[in-house]
Design an enzyme around this catalytic site. Sequence first.
Site, PDB file in Angstrom:
ATOM      1  N   LYS A   1       0.824  -1.194   0.000  1.00 27.22           N
ATOM      2  CA  LYS A   1       0.000   0.000   0.000  1.00 27.22           C
ATOM      3  C   LYS A   1       0.871   1.261   0.000  1.00 27.22           C
ATOM      4  CE  LYS A   1      -3.563  -2.668   0.050  1.00 27.22           C
ATOM      5  NZ  LYS A   1      -2.931  -3.981  -0.082  1.00 27.22           N
TER       6      LYS A   1
HETATM    7  C1  LIG Z   1      -9.358  -4.078  -1.907  1.00 27.64           C
HETATM    8  C2  LIG Z   1      -8.692  -4.744  -0.737  1.00 27.64           C
HETATM    9  N1  LIG Z   1      -9.408  -4.998   0.374  1.00 27.64           N
HETATM   10  C3  LIG Z   1      -8.845  -5.587   1.445  1.00 27.64           C
HETATM   11  C4  LIG Z   1      -7.514  -5.947   1.456  1.00 27.64           C
HETATM   12  C5  LIG Z   1      -6.952  -6.664   2.657  1.00 27.64           C
HETATM   13  O1  LIG Z   1      -6.038  -5.884   3.360  1.00 27.64           O
HETATM   14  P1  LIG Z   1      -5.142  -6.534   4.533  1.00 27.64           P
HETATM   15  O2  LIG Z   1      -4.101  -7.381   3.870  1.00 27.64           O
HETATM   16  O3  LIG Z   1      -4.566  -5.351   5.261  1.00 27.64           O
HETATM   17  O4  LIG Z   1      -6.053  -7.322   5.405  1.00 27.64           O
HETATM   18  C6  LIG Z   1      -6.720  -5.676   0.347  1.00 27.64           C
HETATM   19  C7  LIG Z   1      -5.297  -6.024   0.348  1.00 27.64           C
HETATM   20  O5  LIG Z   1      -4.613  -6.036  -0.639  1.00 27.64           O
HETATM   21  C8  LIG Z   1      -7.321  -5.070  -0.796  1.00 27.64           C
HETATM   22  O6  LIG Z   1      -6.619  -4.835  -1.908  1.00 27.64           O
END
Ligand SMILES: Cc1ncc(COP(=O)(O)O)c(C=O)c1O
Length: 375
Positions: free
Chosen positions: A182
Amino acid sequence: MTPIQFARPYFGPEEAAAAAAAVESGWVVGGPKLRQLEQAFADYCGAPHAVGVSSWTTGAFLVLKTLGIGPGDEVLVPSLTFIATVNAIMHVGATPVFVDVDPRTYNIDPADIPAKITARTRAILPVDQIGLPCEIDQIGEIARAHRLLLVADAACSFASAFRGRAIGSQAPISIFSLHARKVVTTGEGGMIVTTDGDLAERLRRQRHQGMSLSDYQRHGQSPTLFETYPEIGYNFRITDVQAAIGVAQMARLPEMLRLRRAAAERYLARLGGHPDLIMPFVPSHVTPNWQSFQIRLREDIKLSRNALMDQLHERGVPTRRGVMASHMEPPYRSMQAHLPVTEMLAQQCLQLPMHPALSLDQVDFVADEVIAALK
Ligand SMILES: Cc1ncc(COP(=O)(O)O)c(C=O)c1O
């Protein structure tokens, strides 16, 4: 030229020193750096409250659970998203109902939402896919008209803007990811930004076993403060070592955004006119953070997306397939969702290297190799 990496965190001596200082301070969890990172997010987003958690996924689970969404409830969600978005709905026992996407933006299509609303629908969970803000105004209107909760998956869109305002100020609740890919990262982590002070307080307790006071609030208090546990919570804490890295990242955000934008503009200049390719579409009222750079192959070309990815790999260019269609994966296939645009995009898109340390020479190299592979 140094080997090209698909994505990597933009960490330097600032992040290393910040992590070391947190370790040396003894406050490695629940301390002042977490407060500082939360405040920095709230300020940046123009929202009153921010709550740090261990990931987007734990944050989304906590939000849905705290809002009382569970068995028997339906949540509208795009299938064209990282599967975590859909999994979070399943984790609270609710049912995801898939909505198709706009073929230009890859974001949830507001026109497909009303047809999917039933008496059981409780919430809409739209996604700012690969950092491009979705049509949150229109989605918010539909949510208000049907009395639905609106929780924004802003995992990828920190520091993007919608109508000139930072993402995080449009929906009542937005959840960001701080994962390594990110724009601002702490390795793993998540941040919930909300206008609702009572919800923020509950989320703070819930991430820490339901405890009424944080460790930082109890620290050094005289007379001693005793905590209570009014409800059952979880361990979804983010550490202060991570938060310290996040604070250092926030200081470099303008630089990181500038470098990503420069790389994106170079890709657009080099590949924009190519007859086989469709470039990312950016509506005039949004500003993307260029978290990823996704291109689409036109339908009528001979080379398949997967063959192009293989060829690029051989030429030293790492790629990833475009955003997945969650409903095509085994846990969701039995729902038999029919989403023509999602299914088409999931076959035709791929992502090119994108991160702040990618040099313009490297972007030129990638563009040259894409053009050569398509010949
Ligand atoms: C659109 C979206 N939602 C949720 C997530 C999940 O994030 P995390 O890995 O912090 O749980 C991601 C991770 O890439 C994502 O791209």
